[in-house]
Motif scaffolding. Structure first.
Motif, mmCIF file in Angstrom:
data_model
loop_
_atom_site.group_PDB
_atom_site.id
_atom_site.type_symbol
_atom_site.label_atom_id
_atom_site.label_comp_id
_atom_site.label_asym_id
_atom_site.label_seq_id
_atom_site.Cartn_x
_atom_site.Cartn_y
_atom_site.Cartn_z
ATOM 1 N N PHE A 279 0.838 -1.197 0.000
ATOM 2 C CA PHE A 279 0.000 0.000 0.000
ATOM 3 C C PHE A 279 0.877 1.252 0.000
ATOM 4 N N LYS B 66 -1.044 -1.185 -4.417
ATOM 5 C CA LYS B 66 -2.317 -0.495 -4.175
ATOM 6 C C LYS B 66 -2.022 0.963 -3.836
ATOM 7 N N ASN C 62 -3.224 4.875 -3.143
ATOM 8 C CA ASN C 62 -4.266 5.817 -2.736
ATOM 9 C C ASN C 62 -3.742 7.216 -3.006
ATOM 10 N N GLU D 175 -8.408 5.480 -5.368
ATOM 11 C CA GLU D 175 -7.733 4.194 -5.233
ATOM 12 C C GLU D 175 -7.478 3.551 -6.593
ATOM 13 N N GLU E 44 -5.025 0.135 -8.480
ATOM 14 C CA GLU E 44 -4.323 -1.101 -8.148
ATOM 15 C C GLU E 44 -3.574 -1.628 -9.363
ATOM 16 N N SER F 79 -10.632 2.854 3.274
ATOM 17 C CA SER F 79 -10.244 2.008 2.147
ATOM 18 C C SER F 79 -11.281 0.909 1.984
ATOM 19 N N ASN G 248 -10.615 -1.758 0.375
ATOM 20 C CA ASN G 248 -9.878 -3.006 0.218
ATOM 21 C C ASN G 248 -10.189 -3.974 1.352
#
Length: 304
Positions: A14, A92, A94, A99, A101, A244, A246
């Protein structure tokens, strides 16, 4: 016993940026790494809820070692099968709330690796166990893998299927206890553009005729729909600040399985699933039992 299977695990790396500019050198304000994979996330949620499970999957190389050692240091039980190539890394990003990926390339999984998995499943899973089949299928594995697994285990194992595409379609025909598609996945499956609750409920009922005993449809910020054999429930989401998304869908399954393992009613399992998924969305990382429990009082489920 509860088992979770992740065919395609990863290290999730991340990176959070105040402003990411393509083509420039960018320095993140925060970074962290976690073992990733839908089934792994389900097991992590269950561990956070003081419920035992066994993580199954394929790992390889230094990245696989990181996943195994991190999970075991956190107290999770694992049974991973070693492949020759390195486990993938997913990036990933941000970017000030946006967001994105980048999915890493999956390692090859051999027939011998698959044989090890099936030997374990056939010799360990018993009637009444719960098995979560979660996530994508690597290109080196037949698309029938989930269906083949269902054929290999006792018929009264409660199978929870969370995948998409051809692996989903083939496995669904074998009959499963629960599926958890989101709105996009339902539209993709039916080649349609369902948007209303009524349309989605009809699609969910059709999925039941195709092999799903229960259908849990995630609608993101708009809530969810839960269709059982005899009842239909609908719910919004509790209030909170999105940090998030995720892992929120995996957390929803984890909360549902937690209730199922305690022999709670299906509507109560649904409520726990909503609270778990929302708590993860409002957290850095996955929900804890406390953050999940704090949201339960805000959840209102309506029976149609």
């Amino acid at each position: 016993m509860i088992y979770t299977l992740t065919l395609n695990p990863a290290i999730d790396y991340f990176l959070a940026f105040d402003s990411f500019v393509e083509g420039n050198l960018n320095t993140p304000r925060e970074t962290y790494k976690l073992p990733g994979g839908k089934g792994i996330n389900v097991s992590k949620i269950l561990k956070n809820f003081s419920t035992d499970s066994i993580c199954l999957g394929f790992i390889g190389g230094f990245t696989g070692d990181f996943i195994k050692s991190t999970l075991e240091n956190d107290g999770l039980e694992t049974k991973f099968f070693n492949v020759k190539e390195d486990t993938r890394i997913n990036i990933k990003i941000n970017n000030n709330g946006l967001e994105s990926e980048i999915a890493g390339t999956s390692p090859s999984i051999s027939k011998e690796n698959l044989d090890e998995l099936f030997y374990f499943l056939k010799n360990n899973l018993k009637s009444g166990d719960i098995l979560a089949l979660s996530g994508s299928v690597p290109a080196s594995i037949p698309t029938s893998i989930y269906a083949d697994i269902i054929d290999a285990i006792p018929k009264d194992v409660k199978v929870i299927l969370d995948t998409r595409g051809l692996p989903f379609e083939i496995a669904l025909k074998k009959g499963v206890f629960l599926i958890k598609p989101n709105q996009d996945e339902i539209n993709e499956f039916f080649h349609s553009n369902f948007s209303t609750n009524e349309e989605l409920i009809e699609a969910g009922k059709k999925l039941q005729t195709m092999g799903a005993e229960n259908v849990l449809i995630s609608l993101g910020a708009k809530g969810s729909i839960f269709i059982t054999k005899n009842e239909i429930f609908i719910s919004g989401v509790p209030k909170g600040n999105l940090i998030s998304s995720n892992g929120s869908g995996d957390s929803m399954i984890g909360g549902f399985i937690y209730g199922l393992n305690k022999n709670l009613s299906l509507d109560k399992c649904y409520e726990l699933g909503i609270a778990s998924g929302s708590a993860t969305a409002f957290s850095k990382g996955l929900a804890t039992f406390e953050t999940m429990e704090n949201l339960l009082k805000e959840i209102k489920i309506n029976k149609l």
